[in-house]
Motif scaffolding. Structure first.
Motif, PDB file in Angstrom:
ATOM      1  N   THR A 112       0.876  -1.202  -0.010  1.00 43.40           N
ATOM      2  CA  THR A 112       0.020   0.178   0.042  1.00 43.40           C
ATOM      3  C   THR A 112       0.827   0.948  -0.015  1.00 43.40           C
ATOM      4  N   LEU A 113       0.397   2.406  -0.121  1.00 44.05           N
ATOM      5  CA  LEU A 113       0.975   3.785  -0.127  1.00 44.05           C
ATOM      6  C   LEU A 113       0.932   4.412   1.159  1.00 44.05           C
ATOM      7  N   GLY A 114       0.384   3.628   1.931  1.00 47.27           N
ATOM      8  CA  GLY A 114       0.313   3.925   3.339  1.00 47.27           C
ATOM      9  C   GLY A 114      -0.553   5.362   3.858  1.00 47.27           C
ATOM     10  N   ASP A 115      -1.625   5.681   2.697  1.00 48.79           N
ATOM     11  CA  ASP A 115      -2.037   6.896   2.950  1.00 48.79           C
ATOM     12  C   ASP A 115      -3.670   6.442   3.470  1.00 48.79           C
ATOM     13  N   GLY A 116      -3.962   7.241   4.262  1.00 47.89           N
ATOM     14  CA  GLY A 116      -5.563   6.870   4.856  1.00 47.89           C
ATOM     15  C   GLY A 116      -6.484   7.439   3.901  1.00 47.89           C
ATOM     16  N   LEU A 117      -6.432   8.150   2.744  1.00 47.29           N
ATOM     17  CA  LEU A 117      -7.356   8.868   2.017  1.00 47.29           C
ATOM     18  C   LEU A 117      -8.424   7.890   1.437  1.00 47.29           C
ATOM     19  N   ALA A 118      -9.553   8.440   1.541  1.00 49.32           N
ATOM     20  CA  ALA A 118     -10.781   7.744   0.652  1.00 49.32           C
ATOM     21  C   ALA A 118     -10.441   7.871  -0.694  1.00 49.32           C
ATOM     22  N   GLY A 119     -10.774   6.737  -1.676  1.00 45.23           N
ATOM     23  CA  GLY A 119     -10.706   6.731  -3.075  1.00 45.23           C
ATOM     24  C   GLY A 119      -9.048   6.323  -3.415  1.00 45.23           C
ATOM     25  N   VAL A 120      -8.330   5.933  -2.508  1.00 44.80           N
ATOM     26  CA  VAL A 120      -7.033   5.015  -3.021  1.00 44.80           C
ATOM     27  C   VAL A 120      -7.380   3.806  -2.504  1.00 44.80           C
ATOM     28  N   HIS A 121      -6.943   2.995  -3.711  1.00 43.78           N
ATOM     29  CA  HIS A 121      -7.348   1.368  -3.521  1.00 43.78           C
ATOM     30  C   HIS A 121      -5.914   0.606  -3.924  1.00 43.78           C
ATOM     31  N   THR A 122      -6.045  -0.550  -3.277  1.00 41.04           N
ATOM     32  CA  THR A 122      -5.418  -1.727  -3.913  1.00 41.04           C
ATOM     33  C   THR A 122      -6.118  -3.034  -4.164  1.00 41.04           C
ATOM     34  N   LEU A 123      -5.831  -4.050  -4.744  1.00 39.03           N
ATOM     35  CA  LEU A 123      -6.687  -4.986  -5.603  1.00 39.03           C
ATOM     36  C   LEU A 123      -5.870  -6.355  -5.226  1.00 39.03           C
ATOM     37  N   ARG A 124      -6.550  -7.070  -4.201  1.00 35.77           N
ATOM     38  CA  ARG A 124      -6.075  -8.325  -3.944  1.00 35.77           C
ATOM     39  C   ARG A 124      -7.117  -9.171  -3.590  1.00 35.77           C
ATOM     40  N   THR A 125      -8.313  -8.676  -3.176  1.00 32.78           N
ATOM     41  CA  THR A 125      -9.500  -9.411  -2.712  1.00 32.78           C
ATOM     42  C   THR A 125     -10.801  -9.060  -3.411  1.00 32.78           C
ATOM     43  N   ILE A 126     -11.629  -9.946  -3.017  1.00 33.34           N
ATOM     44  CA  ILE A 126     -12.967  -9.786  -3.648  1.00 33.34           C
ATOM     45  C   ILE A 126     -13.489  -8.443  -3.144  1.00 33.34           C
ATOM     46  N   GLU A 127     -13.409  -8.002  -1.828  1.00 31.42           N
ATOM     47  CA  GLU A 127     -13.862  -6.900  -1.395  1.00 31.42           C
ATOM     48  C   GLU A 127     -13.008  -5.524  -2.073  1.00 31.42           C
ATOM     49  N   ASP A 128     -11.635  -5.783  -2.189  1.00 34.47           N
ATOM     50  CA  ASP A 128     -11.182  -4.748  -2.813  1.00 34.47           C
ATOM     51  C   ASP A 128     -11.640  -4.547  -4.231  1.00 34.47           C
ATOM     52  N   ALA A 129     -12.084  -5.510  -4.794  1.00 37.77           N
ATOM     53  CA  ALA A 129     -12.770  -5.303  -6.139  1.00 37.77           C
ATOM     54  C   ALA A 129     -13.844  -4.681  -6.128  1.00 37.77           C
ATOM     55  N   ALA A 130     -14.695  -5.065  -5.280  1.00 40.32           N
ATOM     56  CA  ALA A 130     -16.061  -4.547  -5.290  1.00 40.32           C
ATOM     57  C   ALA A 130     -15.980  -2.793  -5.002  1.00 40.32           C
ATOM     58  N   ALA A 131     -15.008  -2.619  -3.919  1.00 43.59           N
ATOM     59  CA  ALA A 131     -15.015  -1.347  -3.241  1.00 43.59           C
ATOM     60  C   ALA A 131     -14.302  -0.457  -4.769  1.00 43.59           C
ATOM     61  N   LEU A 132     -13.410  -1.046  -5.486  1.00 43.73           N
ATOM     62  CA  LEU A 132     -12.882  -0.450  -6.540  1.00 43.73           C
ATOM     63  C   LEU A 132     -13.866   0.040  -7.417  1.00 43.73           C
ATOM     64  N   ARG A 133     -14.584  -1.141  -7.891  1.00 49.80           N
ATOM     65  CA  ARG A 133     -15.687  -0.732  -8.721  1.00 49.80           C
ATOM     66  C   ARG A 133     -16.658   0.217  -8.443  1.00 49.80           C
ATOM     67  N   ALA A 134     -16.949   0.100  -7.302  1.00 48.95           N
ATOM     68  CA  ALA A 134     -17.909   1.193  -6.705  1.00 48.95           C
ATOM     69  C   ALA A 134     -17.583   2.593  -7.074  1.00 48.95           C
ATOM     70  N   ASP A 135     -16.123   2.920  -6.649  1.00 48.60           N
ATOM     71  CA  ASP A 135     -15.721   3.959  -6.871  1.00 48.60           C
ATOM     72  C   ASP A 135     -15.383   4.439  -8.400  1.00 48.60           C
TER      73      ASP A 135
END
Ligand code: FAD
Ligand code: FES
Lengths: 388, 115
Positions: A112-135
């Motif tokens: 990770t970039l180690g930043d707590g900002l909303a809208g910043v993603h990584t992609l490894r899990t199904i939850e990550d993918a769903a959150a990225l898609r929603a954004d």
């Protein structure tokens, strides 16, 4: 051996459990997984699943009605491994699993970039993918940090959704770590073909925004506007839970060519493991699907035979990626200084086969939309030159 | 019966795709046996005629699932479903395929134009 615990319930862990049963292990089998889900497939997370063409059910790795006669402990992480009369795995809920043999298959997590900002993603899990898609839905500008395969696949999906996409890469070319600079450069045109802006040789200084990201600052002072940021900057092996266990860890769990670790009765497979590759003369952690699916059969042989037979060769690493509808396939491992030549097709048409050679040996092959000849070359890797 | 090719045009170890709907792959094994299966892998859109033939198994060129050409059975994921098999007939030095009446196991997103 009358009991085996598999730690990590994803591709490598499931493949190990299958191999155990297929090789006649009839004892108690426990599968521990930190995620609450049954094993699921990750490659579609940056491709069809992100694009909305695949559902959660499509990601299932288990066959319908498949029953491995195992005790599944899902949603609970292993926190430690202790050697005593048997091997003892401590779990996060305070319980423990005792077993005569252990398969370590804890995979990797996204850096990770180690930043707590909303809208910043990584992609490894199904939850990550769903959150990225929603954004991505409703966003206008995506900045992808890191021009690796996952970042490029996400860029491709985001373009198809109509976003304005920029990829920022610190190295001089995309995919350089996996494919070497020459072929990385050859593939950079792919992005431009599809209207994705690619900025190479540019380090990221930081992100801007309050609460939510609104831009990416580069070291050279440039600032890129962003509604969504994906950090595609690689993954690190999950091995911290092995601290103090006696299992030797480097970049991943250090294993021999059969998957044996430094502790008897313990083998490691998948993205968390660095097996000794005789063709390379070094330990190499491989983070590709095929290795995580196939090597467990070898590791299970090692486990059940007590390490009696260590294979003297290893199938070369193999990866595939879908880039803008083109099938990219790569097998082997390239080092700086390898000679690369295009053997079929041509770079301009973006359909070609390139071969990497080192000291007269063919060490790697890259195919873009060349499945047939790619397979032939892949089979011949590491043979001396001329042996064709 | 669909004519595939003259027997002489399909040496041992080779495969051929016939552009039926869906396409069919015909294999001539090193042991001299002839087999036909649907050409499209049951996992994704890859051509099994482009795959690696070993014994009476073909390995998908993309993600390396192996299909038994005699039964269509798949050995290991990512493909989960068997591939449909067809009968092969050799008459007058010509290879023919008798297409199966069973429904194919095509991957998601791949459709026959007739279905
Ligand atoms: C978005 C994406 C796209 C990809 N695309 C491709 C591709 O196109 N081609 C390709 O070849 N490869 C691709 N890969 C790589 C491939 O998915 C991995 O190589 C594969 O998932 C590795 O499997 P694994 O089981 O070793 O590790 P993982 O899949 O990482 O699974 C490890 C599991 O162990 C669990 N775990 C971790 N710690 C603990 C603990 N302490 N206790 C219990 N459980 C634990 C984790 O929660 C996880 O479920 C992709 C990966 C991602 C993320
Ligand atoms: S397309 Fe055949 S195994 Fe994936």
């Amino acid at each position: 051996m009358d009991s085996v615990a598999v730690v990590g319930a994803s591709l490598a862990g499931l493949s190990a459990a299958r191999a155990l049963r297929a090789q006649g292990f009839g004892g108690r089998l426990t599968i521990v997984g930190a995620e609450p889900h049954r094993p699921y497939d990750r490659p579609p997370l940056s491709k069809e699943f992100l694009a909305g063409q695949m559902t959660t059910a499509d990601l299932a790795l288990e066959g319908e009605g498949e029953d491995l006669d195992a005790e599944w402990r899902l949603g609970v992480a292993a926190t430690g491994l202790e050697q005593g009369r048997s091997l003892r795995i401590a779990l996060a809920d305070g319980s423990a699993v005792e077993a005569g043999g252990v398969v370590i298959a804890t995979g990797a997590v996204a850096r990770t970039l180690g930043d707590g900002l909303a809208g910043v993603h990584t992609l490894r899990t199904i939850e990550d993918a769903a959150a990225l898609r929603a954004d991505l839905d409703g966003a206008r500008r995506l900045v992808v940090i890191g021009a690796g395969f996952i970042g490029a696949e996400v860029a491709c999906v985001a373009r198809a959704l109509g976003l304005d996409v920029t990829i920022v890469e610190a190295a001089p070319a995309p995919f350089a770590r996996a494919l070497g600079p020459e072929m990385g450069t050859a593939l950079s045109g792919l992005h431009e073909d599809h209207g994705v802006r690619l900025i190479c040789g540019a380090a990221v200084r930081g992100l801007t925004g309050e609460g939510r990201v609104d831009g990416v600052l580069l070291e050279d002072g440039r600032r890129l506007d962003a509604d969504v940021v994906l950090a595609g900057i690689g993954a690190r092996p999950v091995v911290d839970w092995l601290d103090g266990s006696g299992v030797l860890v480097g970049d991943g769990v250090v294993c021999d060519t059969g998957g044996a670790t430094s502790v008897p009765g313990v083998v490691a497979v998948g993205d968390c493991a660095a097996w000794f590759d005789p063709a390379l003369g070094a330990h190499l952690r491989v983070e590709h699907w095929t290795g995580a699916a196939r090597r467990p059969a070898t590791a299970v042989q090692t486990l059940l035979s007590g390490g009696a037979a260590v294979p003297d060769t290893l199938a070369p690493p193999y990866l595939w990626s879908d880039q803008y509808g083109l099938r990219v396939q790569f097998a082997g491992h390239t080092l700086p200084g390898d000679e690369v030549s295009v053997e079929e097709g041509d770079l301009a048409s973006r359909r070609f086969l390139a071969v990497y050679r080192r000291e007269g040996r063919t060490v790697a092959v890259l195919g873009v939309e060349q499945p047939r000849s790619f397979t032939r070359w892949r089979r011949r890797l590491n043979e001396p030159a001329g042996a064709r | 019966m669909i004519p595939a090719c003259p027997l002489a045009a399909l040496p041992r170890g080779e495969a051929l795709r016939i552009e039926t709907d869906p396409p069919i792959a015909v294999f001539h094994t090193e042991d001299g046996e002839l087999y036909a299966v649907d050409d499209t892998c049951t996992h994704q859109d890859a051509s099994l005629a482009d795959g690696w033939l070993e014994g009476c198994e073909v390995e998908c060129p993309l993600h390396a699932s192996r299909f038994d050409l005699r039964t269509g059975r798949v050995d290991a994921p990512p493909a989960k479903l068997p591939v449909r098999t067809h009968q092969v007939v050799v008459q007058d030095e010509t290879v023919y395929v008798v297409p199966s009446d069973l429904p194919p196991n095509l991957p998601p997103g791949v459709r026959t134009t007739s279905a």
